[in-house]
Design an enzyme around this catalytic site. Structure first.
Site, PDB file in Angstrom:
ATOM      1  N   ASP A 235     -15.635   9.320  -2.449  1.00 54.35           N
ATOM      2  CA  ASP A 235     -15.312  10.071  -1.243  1.00 54.35           C
ATOM      3  C   ASP A 235     -15.556   9.150  -0.057  1.00 54.35           C
ATOM      4  O   ASP A 235     -16.688   9.003   0.410  1.00 54.35           O
ATOM      5  CB  ASP A 235     -16.192  11.322  -1.171  1.00 54.35           C
ATOM      6  CG  ASP A 235     -16.059  12.059   0.158  1.00 54.35           C
ATOM      7  OD1 ASP A 235     -15.078  11.794   0.879  1.00 54.35           O
ATOM      8  OD2 ASP A 235     -16.941  12.883   0.463  1.00 54.35           O
ATOM      9  N   ASP A 359      -8.040  25.735   4.556  1.00 54.98           N
ATOM     10  CA  ASP A 359      -9.070  24.829   4.067  1.00 54.98           C
ATOM     11  C   ASP A 359     -10.349  25.638   3.826  1.00 54.98           C
ATOM     12  O   ASP A 359     -10.342  26.874   3.844  1.00 54.98           O
ATOM     13  CB  ASP A 359      -9.261  23.695   5.078  1.00 54.98           C
ATOM     14  CG  ASP A 359      -9.769  22.401   4.450  1.00 54.98           C
ATOM     15  OD1 ASP A 359     -10.629  22.472   3.554  1.00 54.98           O
ATOM     16  OD2 ASP A 359      -9.306  21.323   4.867  1.00 54.98           O
ATOM     17  N   ASP A 475     -10.226  19.362  -4.148  1.00 55.22           N
ATOM     18  CA  ASP A 475     -10.722  18.318  -3.253  1.00 55.22           C
ATOM     19  C   ASP A 475     -12.146  17.962  -3.662  1.00 55.22           C
ATOM     20  O   ASP A 475     -12.766  18.621  -4.506  1.00 55.22           O
ATOM     21  CB  ASP A 475     -10.669  18.865  -1.824  1.00 55.22           C
ATOM     22  CG  ASP A 475     -10.854  17.794  -0.756  1.00 55.22           C
ATOM     23  OD1 ASP A 475     -10.845  16.595  -1.103  1.00 55.22           O
ATOM     24  OD2 ASP A 475     -11.011  18.162   0.415  1.00 55.22           O
ATOM     25  N   ARG A 558      -7.352  15.234  -4.982  1.00 51.53           N
ATOM     26  CA  ARG A 558      -7.709  14.035  -4.237  1.00 51.53           C
ATOM     27  C   ARG A 558      -8.114  12.911  -5.181  1.00 51.53           C
ATOM     28  O   ARG A 558      -7.713  11.773  -5.021  1.00 51.53           O
ATOM     29  CB  ARG A 558      -8.821  14.312  -3.233  1.00 51.53           C
ATOM     30  CG  ARG A 558      -9.020  13.155  -2.254  1.00 51.53           C
ATOM     31  CD  ARG A 558      -9.908  13.505  -1.082  1.00 51.53           C
ATOM     32  NE  ARG A 558     -11.316  13.604  -1.471  1.00 51.53           N
ATOM     33  CZ  ARG A 558     -12.313  13.775  -0.604  1.00 51.53           C
ATOM     34  NH1 ARG A 558     -12.044  13.909   0.693  1.00 51.53           N
ATOM     35  NH2 ARG A 558     -13.551  13.862  -1.024  1.00 51.53           N
ATOM     36  N   ASP A 574      -8.227  11.314   3.664  1.00 49.02           N
ATOM     37  CA  ASP A 574      -8.616  11.653   5.031  1.00 49.02           C
ATOM     38  C   ASP A 574      -8.355  10.496   5.988  1.00 49.02           C
ATOM     39  O   ASP A 574      -9.264   9.781   6.422  1.00 49.02           O
ATOM     40  CB  ASP A 574     -10.092  12.053   5.054  1.00 49.02           C
ATOM     41  CG  ASP A 574     -10.352  13.274   4.176  1.00 49.02           C
ATOM     42  OD1 ASP A 574      -9.388  14.005   3.883  1.00 49.02           O
ATOM     43  OD2 ASP A 574     -11.513  13.490   3.789  1.00 49.02           O
ATOM     44  N   HIS A 632      -1.548  17.853   8.446  1.00 52.04           N
ATOM     45  CA  HIS A 632      -2.911  18.361   8.191  1.00 52.04           C
ATOM     46  C   HIS A 632      -3.883  17.605   9.082  1.00 52.04           C
ATOM     47  O   HIS A 632      -3.793  16.379   9.205  1.00 52.04           O
ATOM     48  CB  HIS A 632      -3.247  18.121   6.714  1.00 52.04           C
ATOM     49  CG  HIS A 632      -4.619  18.538   6.308  1.00 52.04           C
ATOM     50  ND1 HIS A 632      -5.150  19.784   6.564  1.00 52.04           N
ATOM     51  CD2 HIS A 632      -5.584  17.869   5.613  1.00 52.04           C
ATOM     52  CE1 HIS A 632      -6.369  19.867   6.059  1.00 52.04           C
ATOM     53  NE2 HIS A 632      -6.655  18.708   5.476  1.00 52.04           N
ATOM     54  N   ASP A1295      27.345 -24.667 -33.145  1.00 54.00           N
ATOM     55  CA  ASP A1295      26.490 -23.738 -32.403  1.00 54.00           C
ATOM     56  C   ASP A1295      26.617 -24.032 -30.912  1.00 54.00           C
ATOM     57  O   ASP A1295      27.221 -25.026 -30.501  1.00 54.00           O
ATOM     58  CB  ASP A1295      25.038 -23.932 -32.879  1.00 54.00           C
ATOM     59  CG  ASP A1295      24.098 -22.817 -32.434  1.00 54.00           C
ATOM     60  OD1 ASP A1295      24.578 -21.805 -31.895  1.00 54.00           O
ATOM     61  OD2 ASP A1295      22.882 -22.980 -32.635  1.00 54.00           O
ATOM     62  N   GLU A1298      29.487 -21.444 -26.553  1.00 53.16           N
ATOM     63  CA  GLU A1298      30.020 -20.374 -25.702  1.00 53.16           C
ATOM     64  C   GLU A1298      30.777 -20.881 -24.468  1.00 53.16           C
ATOM     65  O   GLU A1298      31.609 -20.101 -23.966  1.00 53.16           O
ATOM     66  CB  GLU A1298      28.878 -19.438 -25.282  1.00 53.16           C
ATOM     67  CG  GLU A1298      28.300 -18.598 -26.396  1.00 53.16           C
ATOM     68  CD  GLU A1298      27.447 -19.406 -27.360  1.00 53.16           C
ATOM     69  OE1 GLU A1298      27.399 -19.037 -28.544  1.00 53.16           O
ATOM     70  OE2 GLU A1298      26.840 -20.394 -26.931  1.00 53.16           O
ATOM     71  N   ASP A1402      21.169 -15.127 -33.001  1.00 57.16           N
ATOM     72  CA  ASP A1402      19.714 -15.286 -33.011  1.00 57.16           C
ATOM     73  C   ASP A1402      19.031 -13.927 -32.928  1.00 57.16           C
ATOM     74  O   ASP A1402      18.566 -13.499 -31.863  1.00 57.16           O
ATOM     75  CB  ASP A1402      19.294 -16.183 -31.844  1.00 57.16           C
ATOM     76  CG  ASP A1402      19.907 -17.573 -31.951  1.00 57.16           C
ATOM     77  OD1 ASP A1402      20.355 -17.936 -33.052  1.00 57.16           O
ATOM     78  OD2 ASP A1402      19.946 -18.284 -30.926  1.00 57.16           O
TER      79      ASP A1402
END
Length: 1602
Positions: A235, A359, A475, A558, A574, A632, A1295, A1298, A1402
């Site tokens: 806290d 509250d 809380d 909280r 807070d 708040h 191989d 590509e 692979d």
């Protein structure tokens, strides 16, 4: 004071002392480390003195290194290498277990544990868990509600690899990419494991670290300059310090690089700890209890890591719809009358506002479960008062219970708690521990006690009956205590005063909380302190379910711990009314979205202090986009609800405006929460999560996103109207105006006057919206709509989740609507993916807004699938200045499918004369069609010609059509197709008819026999531009097969909006990843049970009987059908010789041995390593003399850094000009890449990262242009020279064709020429598409020359490189050896099978790869490549015994049967596993060899008639629709049915017996069923084989032993 003068003697003595000191320090370091005294880099030090009071003497007493610096935050005392543990008794199985023994070294804090157990679980393909704990005594472990229930196992290849280092103990976690990336390296520092001090350090791959909590982090990305963050719930005020706050989150994510690949690290430990982040970059965890229980979560993107983390800890809950509305609260309204005044004044202002809080001031003397019967006398009726206007009421509850009595009698809640013994106790386990909180002296519920949970549920139920409310706010649950420890103080023991205290606030364990030796059911408070809020959430959720029943309600807390988000939201605590806290709320929200708590927000306008009007105005603007949006403030400060500033104030007007936008977007926000709940996505999203490839986004923390599509840029400083904002690389539209902004990928100064916040929609998004009202209750009665923001391709997508907004578990019960929206080619598709909810309000989509529509549509049509309506002019509003289209007054029912078409230009033809001034003569001169029609629409009279050519033969029917630009020649694939010489002109002889549809244009092909439309491109979307050609067709059925090369999870395609990128790439197989070859071909089944295929040509046939348009498959040498062995990583010719000897000794059938690039000198083609493979030619000669065959690998790339005259392959290539170069207008140079060959005279340092190795050690490489005849001649000469002068061979394996490169485009990555070729305007969904087409290959602007002499760009022929490489290799093999041999190639294109076989690349050692290999083979044979198979037992990762055995059984029936794996992996050949494995492999291979005459005959049939060898069941039994989905079985030809075991631990497999008579191959017995699925016994020694009646497979009796 005068200067002091030293004598000569004094000077000499000082110099001598300095020399001695230097030597002494060097000796200390040498003794401590066992190495010469070179100091670690500052950023690499691991602190050996984390406690206070470090000195040189104390440091050396710990056997650590001492080196003071002028920076106090850098450790002066740091670990040497003699600390830690060594590894003993490692057990490698599915998981890894090892014993760790502490090395002899001084202790830091005493009570070191000598023997530890290390345990690692590969839990999923993306999640690794490892745990280190005391080997001999149980220790506290977090009793996590969700994680304990997990039973995940990998269902795909592992994306990571764990490497264990033995002494000192360490581990390395690698990402199994190619190349691998080191993610988490604990060898960076020693493991320390004492009773109350546990430490582990790890080096990370980047500085992009996010998370850890709960703290105030002033930036989202962590500062890695020696920051230490304590973690222990507290806290405390979030005022910007580095202290610990309310939650406990030992979790972070790390973005590795611009690929987006990321990983998360979670330590499941609830004890007090601290985490140090340092510049290496590295992280050190220090905790004072429990165990080290780590989870490593690997993802392809940052969002994927959040997905993995929430899978682990629990998916976030979906909040009730009303909780997404705006909320008001304050501490100390003073009375209910004052609360109502606030409610009324905000109602009167028409402020959207859903929730009111009270509250602790509502309570009687702050006692929970009471209310003040004086000031809040009417509180029991207050909820009804709120409900009357569609609003909700929430109350606060703290955990602490007053020990005092109520004003008018006993405190019943307390008494019931006493009776049930629900309190946290003193160390005696009996006496309730007393503290002090808001009501004075208190006791504390122990929510880990079932009796307490029952009491808590009961008390909340009782209170709800007294004071109705809608949700609970909890809380003070860190747990907070206003005195230290308790009324009696805390005992002096090792729990309250541990030997090491992390850098927590006040440096005192029990400061503002309970004594650490207090008792809970779960254990000592020392261990469970940070779980207090978590356990309270679990209990409160049970209470919420008891009280609210089927209504969803909500809890928010909280204090939190990972997993709380499954049940609760959270606010950031807070804060203060200041400009810092408005800034710091954004990193806080972003972090809690990483933590799995997307329902998050900060107290708007600040909790403490008075908020100025300017601050509150700016905070209300940004707070309107907090998921949890609540204003708040605290006791004693001025009211700050919006109307408190005046009903006509700017606070009110801007709040109303942006809250109305919020409420408009609530369907989108609610859908984001659904996606968080189902997929683990973030709601508030870091910009970096969407644009990770842009390094500028990595540190953005003053902007955030809602999901993927809404960018929020708030004003966070006083007096500011110009805000520095980053605009990522996308199209963006101003949300409020719809105007497209011109900036992208740029930092701009955004003008945001006092009443504005920056809101921008990203192109490509579709956001569901609803007309707003003052509450969500009323909003949900209003019509809905869509806001569409078009992207660069004029496309967009989105979705909507909709339920009643209040009921629990609607997702699991299915009571919801889920829409998928998409836009392409001016057509909006609104498809209902799920619909089991009917909204009682008869909701309709009323308005559709489309941003980015350049011109007004001439026509808008809406279709529900049955009827089509055309909107009237009054419903269509196009603003040409903003380019926004509004479609209004629609009546589209929620829950139904629709398409909306707003084609801007209606045309039945494709314009062939776009420049205008056309006439018939000019048009026809271009070879186009001139056709003038009278129509109300603008029709282009000059349009492209459509050429249709029709062919037929006795067993083959085909139609080809071409659409081309008749004015500009375009590249066409230079591959010959075997088509009849003349078209069939007599339609009566065709099996089909063709018709041209005019509006929209399309070609339709109808099978005459069944009248089925098998091709119908008369659908919107046909596109023919320079770099985007698109055509669509409606399919005749759901059964489509083909498209490659990419990994498919099933043989039959899923038609639910799938995209497959086709582009040849060095990419290991993965779902939707474009791999080595390109095969733009599919086969479709028809409802009449006929089939057709499409290869940019349309060909009809039945099942597998089709004419070979692309050529017949090659007939391989008989020996190539034998079993084959290979690995990348043979250390020497001796290793191959030993393997050959062992295989012969085991009598395992085995025909072919390979050598990978290891045999070459520095990986260069046509060379031999004279050190390690000097004797290989003699070995090959010996093996061939004994009946074996040898195959070598050849890559296309040729090293270019050798001394002239020393490497003939390159020298002659230069002479013959055979290498790919730049176009002459750019350069005459070769387009250099880098692949495997190394520079001469270098020693490769494999400890460096891959990119550095490539840069430092890999030679420049040139790529032959195999389209040139001269290249084919050169290639053949090199092969022949190698055969004659270096080493004999029987086949060739090509191989990396590509073609693959280890740099992107070219060395230096600067591609010359047209950038649109490297990064085309439309990029298909390719792997790493953001890196461009050049990623891992050549620049697309490179030039190649066809055999005809035509110059072409690599852009056009890239996918043909492997194809062009194959025939020259095949020809060279035949010419050199004079025998048939075999060529195996990695990259393929239709017709590659004429010359070569293909393996599936692979792959990975994983169970799912067995099934995927069957699917892959079936797809490859569609491309007419008969010689195919997967690397048996997997190429990457470590194989497991049972899996490898099952794979050997399956692989024995691959046409191409080869066991192959990669370097640094254990051997997996059959003899590597021991005699039992070898025997079972021998048995199944003996069956293969018995059946080789049948297999060879199938190869002949394929070569002559085009039949398939490996055959899906549907190819033989197409009339049996059950076979259409089968991919776990396959056939050899028509007669041998193979049913492998594909899963671990199975002894029975489910297989289909087609509707014929079948015999068990092993027993000769007839199978008693037909056309049914049956269970087949499959012991570990058996693969199920069945022979179809009416076929002869082999001359020997089937009953003979095999």
């Amino acid at each position: 004071m005068g200067k002091r003068h030293f004598s000569g003697l004094e000077v000499s003595l000082m110099v001598l002392f300095a020399l001695v000191l230097v030597v002494a320090v060097a000796m200390v370091v040498l003794l401590a480390t066992g190495e010469p005294g070179t100091m670690k880099e500052e950023g690499e030090r691991v602190d050996c003195f984390p406690d206070a009071g470090a000195s040189q003497q104390k440091c050396l007493e710990r056997a650590c290194c001492w080196s003071p610096l002028n920076e106090t935050n850098v450790p002066w005392c740091f670990f040497s290498k003699n600390h830690g543990y060594s590894v003993e008794n490692v057990c490698f199985a599915a998981d890894i277990e090892a014993k760790l023994t502490r090395m002899d070294a001084p202790s830091l804090f005493g009570a070191d544990i000598k023997e530890l157990t290390f345990y690692a679980e590969m839990q999923t393909e993306n999640r690794l868990r490892f745990k280190i704990t005391d080997a001999n005594q149980a220790r506290f472990e977090v009793p996590h509600e969700h994680v304990q229930s997990l039973s995940d196992t990998p269902n795909g290849p592992l994306k990571y690899r764990l490497e264990l280092i033995q002494k000192p103990f360490g581990l390395k976690v690698w990402r199994t990419t190619s190349p691998e990336k080191l993610l988490f390296d604990t060898t960076f520092g020693p493991l320390v494991f004492a009773d109350q001090y546990l430490q582990l350090s790890a080096k990370l791959p980047s500085h992009n670290i996010y998370g850890l909590g709960e703290h105030v982090h002033q930036t989202f990305r962590h500062d890695t300059k020696w920051k230490t963050w304590p973690i222990f719930t507290r806290d405390a005020f979030p005022n910007g310090g580095t202290h610990n706050l309310y939650g406990h989150y030992p979790y972070f994510t790390c973005l590795e690089d611009t690929s987006g690949q990321s990983f998360g690290v979670f330590l499941m430990n609830s004890n007090a700890m601290e985490v140090t982040i340092q510049p290496a970059p590295a992280v050190t965890f220090r905790t004072i209890g429990g165990v080290l229980d780590f989870y490593i979560l690997v993802g392809e993107t940052p969002e994927a890591v959040v997905d993995e983390f929430t899978k682990l800890i629990g998916r976030p809950f979906i909040p009730p719809y009303w909780s997404l509305g705006f909320q008001l609260s304050r501490w100390d309204y003073g009375s209910l009358e004052e609360v109502k005044k606030v409610v009324e004044r905000n109602r009167q202002a028409d402020l959207p506002y859903d929730v009111q809080y009270t509250d602790i001031d509502y309570m009687e003397n702050k006692k929970i479960f009471t209310y003040d019967m004086d000031k809040f006398a009417e509180l029991p009726q207050f909820a009804d008062y709120m409900h009357d206007k569609g609003q909700k009421y929430i109350v606060i509850l703290d955990p602490a219970v007053s020990t005092g009595q109520r004003i008018n009698g006993p405190y019943d809640s307390l008494e019931r708690g006493h009776a049930a013994k629900v309190w946290v106790t003193e160390p005696d386990g009996v006496t309730p521990l007393l503290g002090e909180v808001w009501p004075g002296e208190t006791v504390f519920p122990d929510y880990t006690n079932q009796a307490c949970i029952d009491w808590w549920v009961d008390e909340i139920s009782r209170f709800h009956k007294e004071v109705k409310h809608d949700a609970l706010w909890i809380d003070m649950n860190e747990v907070a205590n206003f005195i230290k420890g308790g009324i009696k103080g805390c005992a002096d023991n090792k729990l309250n005063y541990p030997p090491f205290t992390p850098c927590i606030l006040d440096d005192l364990m029990y400061s503002k909380t309970l004594c650490m030796d207090a008792k809970h059911k779960w254990g000592d408070h020392y261990d469970v302190h940070s779980l207090y809020g978590y356990s309270m959430v679990l209990a409160t959720d049970k209470a919420s379910k008891a009280v609210f029943g089927t209504s969803r309600s909500m809890v928010f807390t909280r204090s939190s711990f990972p997993g709380v988000g499954k049940y609760s939201g959270h606010w950031l605590g807070d804060n203060g009314a200041n400009w810092n806290d408005i800034k710091w709320a954004i990193p806080g929200m972003l972090e809690f979205n990483l933590f799995g708590i997307p329902y998050i927000g900060a107290d708007i306008c600040g909790f403490f202090d008075n908020s100025t009007e300017e601050l509150c105005t700016r905070w209300m603007q940004v707070g309107a986009f907090y998921p949890f949006s609540r204003n708040h403030n605290a006791q004693g400060y001025a009211d700050q609800d919006p109307v408190a500033y005046g009903i006509d104030s700017l606070v009110v007007t801007t709040s109303r405006h942006y809250l109305n936008i919020r409420y408009t977007l609530l369907p989108y926000l609610y859908t984001l929460f659904y996606k968080a709940h189902v997929n683990g996505e973030t709601v508030v999203r870091p910009v970096m999560h969407e644009f990770y490839s842009d390094i500028e986004t990595w540190a953005v923390h003053k902007q955030f996103m809602w999901g993927a599509h809404l960018l929020i840029t708030p004003v966070l400083d006083p007096g500011v109207e110009l805000v520095e904002a980053y605009i990522p690389d996308a199209i963006w539209y101003n949300f409020e105006t719809g105007v497209k902004i011109t900036d992208r990928k740029a930092t701009i100064n955004m003008h945001l006057p006092a009443d504005k916040i920056g809101l921008h929609l990203r192109g490509g998004g579709i956001l569901p919206v609803q007309r707003p009202n003052v509450t969500t209750t009323y909003s949900r009665l209003h019509p809905m709509g869509l806001i569409i923001a078009l992207d660069d391709n004029k496309a967009a997508s989105g979705e909507l989740f909709w339920d009643d907004g209040d009921s629990r578990d609607t997702v699991s019960s299915g009571v919801y609507i889920h829409y998928q929206f998409s836009v392409a080619n001016d057509v909006l598709s609104m498809q209902v993916a799920h619909n089991e909810y009917t909204d009682p309000n008869n909701l309709k989509f009323e308005k559709i807004t489309v941003m980015g529509v350049n011109t007004a549509p001439a026509l808008v049509r809406v279709s529900d699938g049955n009827t089509v309506i055309t909107l009237n002019v009054s419903q269509i509003n196009h603003d040409s200045s903003t380019q926004v289209l509004h479609l209004e007054n629609l009546e589209l029912d929620l829950g139904k499918d629709y398409t909306v078409n707003w084609e801007s230009k209606i045309s039945v033809n494709i314009d062939c004369y776009p420049e205008g001034d056309e006439n018939q003569a000019k048009c026809e001169a271009r070879g186009c069609i001139w056709e003038v029609r009278e129509t109300i629409f603008s029709i282009q009279p000059c349009h492209f010609q459509i050429v249709c050519t029709l062919y037929t033969e006795s067993e083959y029917f085909a139609v080809t059509f071409a659409i081309f630009d008749p004015y500009n020649a375009r590249y066409e694939v230079p591959i010959h197709l075997d088509l009849p010489a003349t078209p069939e002109t007599d339609e009566t002889k065709r099996e089909y008819r063709v018709q041209i549809n005019n509006q929209p244009f399309g070609i339709q092909v109808i099978r005459k026999e069944s009248n089925e439309m098998i091709w119908d491109s008369a659908v919107p979307g046909f596109t023919f531009s320079d770099q985007l050609l698109q055509i669509s067709t409606i399919l005749p059925s759901d059964y489509v097969y083909g498209f490659g090369e990419t990994e498919h999870p099933t043989y039959k395609h899923d038609l639910n909006y799938q995209k497959y990128g086709l582009f040849a790439k060095d990419q290991p197989p993965g779902y939707k990843l474009n791999s080595y070859g390109v095969h733009p071909f599919y086969m479709g089944l028809e409802k009449s049970k006929s089939a057709h295929g499409v290869l940019l040509y349309l060909c009809l046939g039945w099942t597998h009987q089709t004419r070979p348009m692309i050529g017949r498959p090659v007939l391989p040498a008989y020996w190539s059908l034998g079993f084959q062995l290979c690995r990348y990583g043979y250390a020497s010719d001796t290793e191959i010789a030993d393997l050959y000897r062992d295989m012969k000794a085991a009598q395992i059938p085995y025909d072919v041995q390979y050598a990978d690039i290891d045999y070459m000198e520095r990986q260069m083609d046509f060379t031999l390593d004279q050190v390690n493979f000097k004797e290989l030619p003699a070995l090959v000669d010996q093996m061939r003399a004994e009946g074996m065959r040898f195959i070598f690998i050849l890559d296309p790339a040729i090293a270019g850094n050798e001394t002239k005259g020393s490497y003939p392959a390159f020298d002659t290539g230069i002479e013959k000009d055979i290498f790919i170069k730049w176009p002459a207008e750019f350069s005459s140079d070769i387009v250099w890449g880098k692949v495997w060959p190394d520079y001469p005279n270098v020693t490769v340092d494999n400890s460096l990262d891959w990119d550095t190795q490539v840069e430092l050690f890999r030679a420049f490489a040139a790529f032959p242009d195999f389209f040139k005849n001269s290249t084919a001649e050169w290639w053949g000469e090199q092969i022949k020279d190698f055969y004659n002068n270096i080493m004999k061979f029987d086949g060739l394996w090509i191989d990396m064709n590509e073609p693959a490169s280890f740099v992107h485009g070219t060395v230096g990555e600067n591609c010359l020429g047209n950038e649109d070729l490297e990064n085309p305007p439309y990029m298909p969904p390719l792997e790493s598409k953001l890196r461009g087409l050049k990623h891992k290959t050549l620049c697309m602007n490179s030039e190649q020359i066809l055999a005809s002499g035509t110059h072409v760009k690599h852009y056009d022929v890239h996918n043909l490189y492997g194809w062009s490489h194959t025939k020259p290799t095949y020809d060279a093999l035949l010419s050199t050896t004079g025998k048939r041999g075999v060529v195996v190639t990695r990259s393929t294109y239709p017709s590659s099978g004429r010359w070569a076989g293909h393996w599936l690349g692979d792959n990975y050692s994983a169970w799912d790869q067995l099934l995927k290999s069957i699917i892959g083979m079936c797809l490859v044979v569609l491309g007419k490549i008969s010689i195919t198979g997967a690397d048996i037992c997997g190429f990457f990762n470590t194989a497991e015994n049972e899996m490898c055995l099952r794979w050997m059984q399956l692989g024995a029936f691959y046409p191409f049967s080869r066991n192959h794996n990669t370097i640094n992996m254990p051997r997996q050949d059959p003899v590597a596993w021991g005699p039992e494995f070898a025997a079972m492999s021998r048995d199944v291979l003996n069956i293969r060899y018995t059946l080789l005459p049948y297999l060879y005959t199938l190869m002949y049939e394929a070569h002559v008639h085009g039949n398939t060898v490996v055959r899906p069941l549907l190819h033989e039994f197409v009339t049996d629709e059950k076979t259409w989905d089968i991919d776990r079985q396959f056939l050899w030809g028509p007669a041998l049915l193979i049913t492998p075991a594909l899963d671990p631990g199975v002894t029975v497999v489910r297989g289909y017996v087609p509707n014929e008579r079948w015999y068990d191959y092993h027993t000769g017995e007839a199978v008693g069923v037909q056309g049914q699925f049956v269970d087949m016994d499959t012991p570990l020694t058996k693969i199920n084989l069945h022979v179809r009646a009416g076929h002869i497979l082999e001359p020997a009796s089937l009953l003979s032993p095999v």
